[in-house]
Design a protein around this motif. Structure first.
Motif, PDB file in Angstrom:
ATOM      1  N   GLY A  49       0.804  -1.118  -0.228  1.00  0.00           N
ATOM      2  CA  GLY A  49      -0.087  -0.221   0.060  1.00  0.00           C
ATOM      3  C   GLY A  49       0.770   1.268  -0.032  1.00  0.00           C
ATOM      4  O   GLY A  49       1.940   1.289   0.460  1.00  0.00           O
ATOM      5  N   GLY A  50       0.273   2.261  -0.684  1.00  0.00           N
ATOM      6  CA  GLY A  50       0.864   3.691  -0.289  1.00  0.00           C
ATOM      7  C   GLY A  50      -0.388   4.544  -0.001  1.00  0.00           C
ATOM      8  O   GLY A  50      -1.613   4.058  -0.226  1.00  0.00           O
ATOM      9  N   ARG A  51       0.024   5.681   0.377  1.00  0.00           N
ATOM     10  CA  ARG A  51      -1.068   6.761   0.709  1.00  0.00           C
ATOM     11  C   ARG A  51      -0.921   8.058   0.053  1.00  0.00           C
ATOM     12  O   ARG A  51       0.078   8.795  -0.161  1.00  0.00           O
ATOM     13  N   GLY A  52      -2.179   8.647  -0.594  1.00  0.00           N
ATOM     14  CA  GLY A  52      -2.061   9.819  -1.102  1.00  0.00           C
ATOM     15  C   GLY A  52      -2.981  10.817  -0.474  1.00  0.00           C
ATOM     16  O   GLY A  52      -3.739  10.498   0.493  1.00  0.00           O
ATOM     17  N   VAL A  58       6.715  15.743   1.008  1.00  0.00           N
ATOM     18  CA  VAL A  58       8.183  15.247   0.661  1.00  0.00           C
ATOM     19  C   VAL A  58       9.163  15.305   1.971  1.00  0.00           C
ATOM     20  O   VAL A  58      10.212  14.579   2.234  1.00  0.00           O
ATOM     21  N   HIS A  59       8.683  16.132   2.870  1.00  0.00           N
ATOM     22  CA  HIS A  59       9.651  16.349   3.941  1.00  0.00           C
ATOM     23  C   HIS A  59       9.290  15.005   5.063  1.00  0.00           C
ATOM     24  O   HIS A  59      10.300  14.914   5.950  1.00  0.00           O
ATOM     25  N   TYR A  87       3.569   8.662   3.177  1.00  0.00           N
ATOM     26  CA  TYR A  87       2.995   8.129   1.944  1.00  0.00           C
ATOM     27  C   TYR A  87       3.527   6.828   1.559  1.00  0.00           C
ATOM     28  O   TYR A  87       2.874   5.789   0.936  1.00  0.00           O
ATOM     29  N   LEU A  88       4.763   6.329   1.979  1.00  0.00           N
ATOM     30  CA  LEU A  88       5.524   5.045   1.688  1.00  0.00           C
ATOM     31  C   LEU A  88       4.924   4.142   2.451  1.00  0.00           C
ATOM     32  O   LEU A  88       5.121   4.057   3.724  1.00  0.00           O
ATOM     33  N   ASN A  89       4.478   3.052   1.850  1.00  0.00           N
ATOM     34  CA  ASN A  89       4.104   1.695   2.579  1.00  0.00           C
ATOM     35  C   ASN A  89       3.167   2.045   4.015  1.00  0.00           C
ATOM     36  O   ASN A  89       3.567   1.612   5.052  1.00  0.00           O
ATOM     37  N   ASP A 102     -15.244  16.587   6.908  1.00  0.00           N
ATOM     38  CA  ASP A 102     -16.608  15.959   6.130  1.00  0.00           C
ATOM     39  C   ASP A 102     -16.511  15.762   4.802  1.00  0.00           C
ATOM     40  O   ASP A 102     -17.308  15.510   4.250  1.00  0.00           O
ATOM     41  N   GLY A 103     -15.167  15.615   4.198  1.00  0.00           N
ATOM     42  CA  GLY A 103     -14.753  15.363   2.950  1.00  0.00           C
ATOM     43  C   GLY A 103     -14.128  16.580   2.148  1.00  0.00           C
ATOM     44  O   GLY A 103     -14.103  16.361   0.846  1.00  0.00           O
ATOM     45  N   GLY A 104     -13.687  17.548   3.001  1.00  0.00           N
ATOM     46  CA  GLY A 104     -12.891  18.715   2.192  1.00  0.00           C
ATOM     47  C   GLY A 104     -11.671  18.248   1.729  1.00  0.00           C
ATOM     48  O   GLY A 104     -11.155  18.822   0.599  1.00  0.00           O
ATOM     49  N   VAL A 105     -10.918  17.536   2.565  1.00  0.00           N
ATOM     50  CA  VAL A 105      -9.481  17.087   2.312  1.00  0.00           C
ATOM     51  C   VAL A 105      -9.543  15.910   3.066  1.00  0.00           C
ATOM     52  O   VAL A 105     -10.182  15.561   3.791  1.00  0.00           O
ATOM     53  N   TRP A 106      -8.961  14.592   2.189  1.00  0.00           N
ATOM     54  CA  TRP A 106      -8.930  13.300   2.372  1.00  0.00           C
ATOM     55  C   TRP A 106      -7.384  12.573   2.264  1.00  0.00           C
ATOM     56  O   TRP A 106      -6.741  13.205   1.312  1.00  0.00           O
ATOM     57  N   SER A 107      -7.428  11.239   2.717  1.00  0.00           N
ATOM     58  CA  SER A 107      -6.511  10.358   2.468  1.00  0.00           C
ATOM     59  C   SER A 107      -6.949   9.270   1.870  1.00  0.00           C
ATOM     60  O   SER A 107      -7.950   8.910   1.952  1.00  0.00           O
ATOM     61  N   GLY A 108      -6.291   8.824   1.051  1.00  0.00           N
ATOM     62  CA  GLY A 108      -6.787   7.280   0.305  1.00  0.00           C
ATOM     63  C   GLY A 108      -5.428   6.616   0.043  1.00  0.00           C
ATOM     64  O   GLY A 108      -4.297   6.773  -0.249  1.00  0.00           O
ATOM     65  N   VAL A 109      -5.695   5.397   0.017  1.00  0.00           N
ATOM     66  CA  VAL A 109      -4.603   4.186  -0.165  1.00  0.00           C
ATOM     67  C   VAL A 109      -4.750   3.800  -1.450  1.00  0.00           C
ATOM     68  O   VAL A 109      -6.056   3.450  -2.129  1.00  0.00           O
TER      69      VAL A 109
END
Length: 490
Positions: free
Chosen positions: A271-274, A322-323, A328-330, A370-377
Motif C-alpha cells: 500500500g501507499g497513501r495519497g 516530501v519532508h 505516504y511510503l508503505n 466532512d470530505g473537504g480534504v482526505w487521504s486514500g490508499v
C-alpha cells in the motif's frame, strides 16, 4: 497490508455523490454458491463484472457475487484524483530501457486506448454526463529547470525513437515559450509544458453507475461490509470456499485483490497513501487538467469539475509531504490527514494559479473533516506494474492488482483482458463488445506469470522503501519544497 481501516477520512467524491448503493446488500443473506466471486467493489471489481456482462450479452452471463469489506467503492477508487491521464510520454526513458522502444510503446498505447474506450462505454450506456466524463487536453507544467530538462528529455527521446508524427508522440506537443506555457497551464512561474490528450471523471459515480447497470439487469449480487477473510484451494467438488465475517460462499472462480489473500504476493504488492482536496472555484476557471512538476518526486495535479459542481480537485501536495516520506511510503493510514496539508491546499490557488478569482485562503467544498480534504490508499507493486491474469498454481483464481496509483488508464483494459479468460474457464461462449475491442493486447509487463513472480520475490522491499525515503528527503531540501510544520528526521 491487511483489511482496510474501518474509519477512513471522508472523501468529497463519496459524500457529495449520495449514492443509494453505498451500503447495498442485494440479498439479506450471503448466497451459498456462485459462478464468479469478485473481491472488491472499486473500479477493478466493477469493471470486471461489467465486462463479464457485456461479453455475454447473449444471455449467458455467469452468476456473480461481489464482496466489499467496507461501503461500496469506499476504498481507492472513491478517493483518487479523478484524472483519466495516460502516461503518453513521461515514463518513456524508464520503460524503453526496460522493454525496448517497441515494448515501451505497447504499454503507452494500452494506456492511451482508455480514452476511446471510456468514451464508447459512457456514451453507449448514456451515463457520460452523470459521471462528469470529459475528454480534453492535459499538461505537465515544468516549474523548475530540473523538471523541464526531464520532461522535455522524455518527449525528445520518444520522438527520436518513433518519429515526430509517430504513434502516440504525434498527439503530444511542447510549449517551449515560458509566457505561452504560463498562459496555457494557468500556473504561475511555469517554464515550459508538454501537452497531450486526457480525460476526467467522477470515479465514485462511475463505479456506482456500472454497478447500477448490473444490479438493474439482475446480473450481480452485491454484498457490502463483507470482507473476504480466507480463500481455499479448489476442492474435490470443483469449488473454491471463501470465508467472510458473515459465513462462507463457494465459487467456481474467484477474482481478487492480492496481498492478504495470496501469500506469494505479500512481498510484491503493498500500500501507499495519497492526499486530495476539493476546493470551491468559479465556473470553468481551470481550462485543462494538469500537473506541476519541480523534480521527479515533487508535484501536484488538478482538474476542475463541470457545472453545476465547478469544484477544483487538487492532489499530490508533494512540495509539503516530501519532508516526511513515511507519510505516504508503505502507509495505509487513511484515517489520518497528512501534516499541514489542509493549510497547504487552501493556500495553493492564490499562490500557484494565474489570476485566481476565488478566496484566499480558498474554501473547501466541505469542512475538512466532512470530505473537504482526505487521504486514500492505493496498491503498488515491487516493479511498478500490475499483476493481471490467472494466478499461477492456483486453479480457478484470477488477479488484477497493484496498479501503482495509476489505475484510471490501466484498469478498464486490464479487466477487459481478464473477463474472457474467466469465461473460458467456465466454458461460456462470449463475444467481444466494441468498447473492449478498442484495447490492444495486454502489455507483457502486466501479466501475472510464474516467471515474473519468481524473478521479483527475492527483491528486498524494505531496502527499496528506504532508498525511496532517502531520495525523497533529498528533494525536501531543494528550494522549491514548501515549509513543513514539523520536520521529521528519522
Amino acid at each position: 497490508m491487511v483489511l482496510p481501516i474501518d474509519n477512513p477520512t471522508k472523501s468529497f467524491w463519496i459524500e457529495s455523490a449520495e449514492s443509494p448503493l453505498r451500503n447495498h446488500r442485494t440479498t439479506e443473506d450471503l448466497p451459498k454458491e456462485t459462478d464468479v466471486l469478485i473481491v472488491g467493489s472499486g473500479y477493478t471489481g466493477a469493471s470486471f463484472a461489467y465486462w463479464l456482462h457485456k461479453f455475454t450479452s447473449n444471455g449467458t452471463t455467469p452468476r456473480m457475487v461481489m464482496l466489499e469489506a467496507r461501503d461500496v467503492c469506499g476504498g481507492a477508487t472513491g478517493r483518487n484524483g479523478g484524472q483519466l491521464r495516460p502516461h503518453f510520454y513521461s515514463r518513456y526513458r524508464n520503460w524503453s530501457t526496460r522493454f525496448g522502444a517497441d515494448g515501451a510503446l505497447k504499454v503507452i498505447q494500452h494506456e492511451a486506448a482508455h480514452l476511446k474506450s471510456f468514451d464508447k462505454l459512457f456514451n453507449g450506456e448514456g451515463i457520460a454526463e452523470k459521471v462528469c466524463f470529459k475528454l480534453g487536453e492535459t499538461f505537465d507544467a515544468a516549474m523548475s529547470e530540473e523538471a523541464w530538462d526531464r520532461l522535455k528529455g522524455e518527449y525528445e527521446l520518444m520522438k527520436k525513437d518513433h518519429g515526430e508524427n509517430g504513434p502516440i508522440i504525434g498527439e503530444c506537443r511542447l510549449i517551449e515559450d515560458s509566457k505561452e506555457a504560463e498562459d496555457f497551464t494557468q500556473m504561475k512561474g511555469c517554464i515550459g509544458a508538454v501537452v497531450h490528450p486526457s480525460g476526467q471523471v467522477w470515479p465514485y459515480k462511475f463505479v456506482h453507475a456500472l454497478l447500477d447497470i448490473l444490479l438493474s439487469a439482475g446480473k450481480l449480487n452485491l454484498q457490502s461490509h463483507t470482507p473476504a477473510l480466507e480463500i481455499s484451494e479448489r476442492g474435490a467438488d470443483g469449488l473454491i470456499t471463501v470465508k467472510t465475517n458473515r459465513g462462507e460462499i463457494k465459487a467456481k472462480t474467484v477474482n481478487r485483490w492480492a496481498s492478504h489473500l495470496l501469500n506469494e504476493f505479500s512481498n510484491l504488492i503493498y500500500g501507499g497513501r495519497g492526499t486530495i482536496a476539493a476546493i470551491k472555484a468559479p465556473e470553468g476557471f481551470i481550462k485543462n487538467t494538469g500537473a506541476q512538476h519541480w523534480d521527479a518526486v515533487v508535484n501536484n495535479y488538478h482538474l476542475q469539475l463541470p457545472p453545476p459542481y465547478n469544484t477544483i480537485i487538487i492532489g499530490g501536495a508533494k512540495p509539503l509531504t516530501v519532508h516526511d516520506p513515511w507519510q505516504y511510503l508503505n502507509n495505509d493510514k487513511e484515517d489520518e490527514q497528512f501534516k499541514g496539508v489542509p493549510e497547504f491546499y487552501s493556500r495553493w490557488p492564490k499562490k500557484d494559479i494565474v489570476d485566481w478569482q476565488g478566496k484566499d485562503p480558498a474554501d473547501f467544498e466541505k469542512k475538512v473533516e466532512d470530505g473537504g480534504v482526505w487521504s486514500g490508499v492505493y496498491s503498488s507493486s515491487i516493479d511498478s506494474f500490475p499483476f493481471v491474469g490467472p494466478v499461477p498454481r492456483r486453479e480457478g483464481n484470477f488477479v488484477a492488482a497493484g496498479f501503482a496509483g495509476h489505475g484510471m488508464p490501466r484498469i478498464l483494459g486490464s479487466t477487459a483482458h481478464l473477463a474472457p479468460l474467466v469465461l473460458k474457464e467456465l466454458g461460456i461462449e462470449y463475444a467481444t463488445p466494441e468498447a473492449a475491442a478498442i484495447f490492444p493486447p495486454l502489455p507483457q509487463p502486466f501479466l501475472a506469470t510464474q516467471e515474473r513472480i519468481d524473478s521479483l520475490k527475492d527483491i528486498d522491499a524494505i531496502k527499496k522503501f528506504q532508498d525511496s525515503h532517502t531520495e525523497d528527503l533529498a528533494s525536501s531540501k531543494k528550494p522549491f519544497a514548501a515549509p513543513f510544520p514539523q520536520i521529521v528526521t528519522d
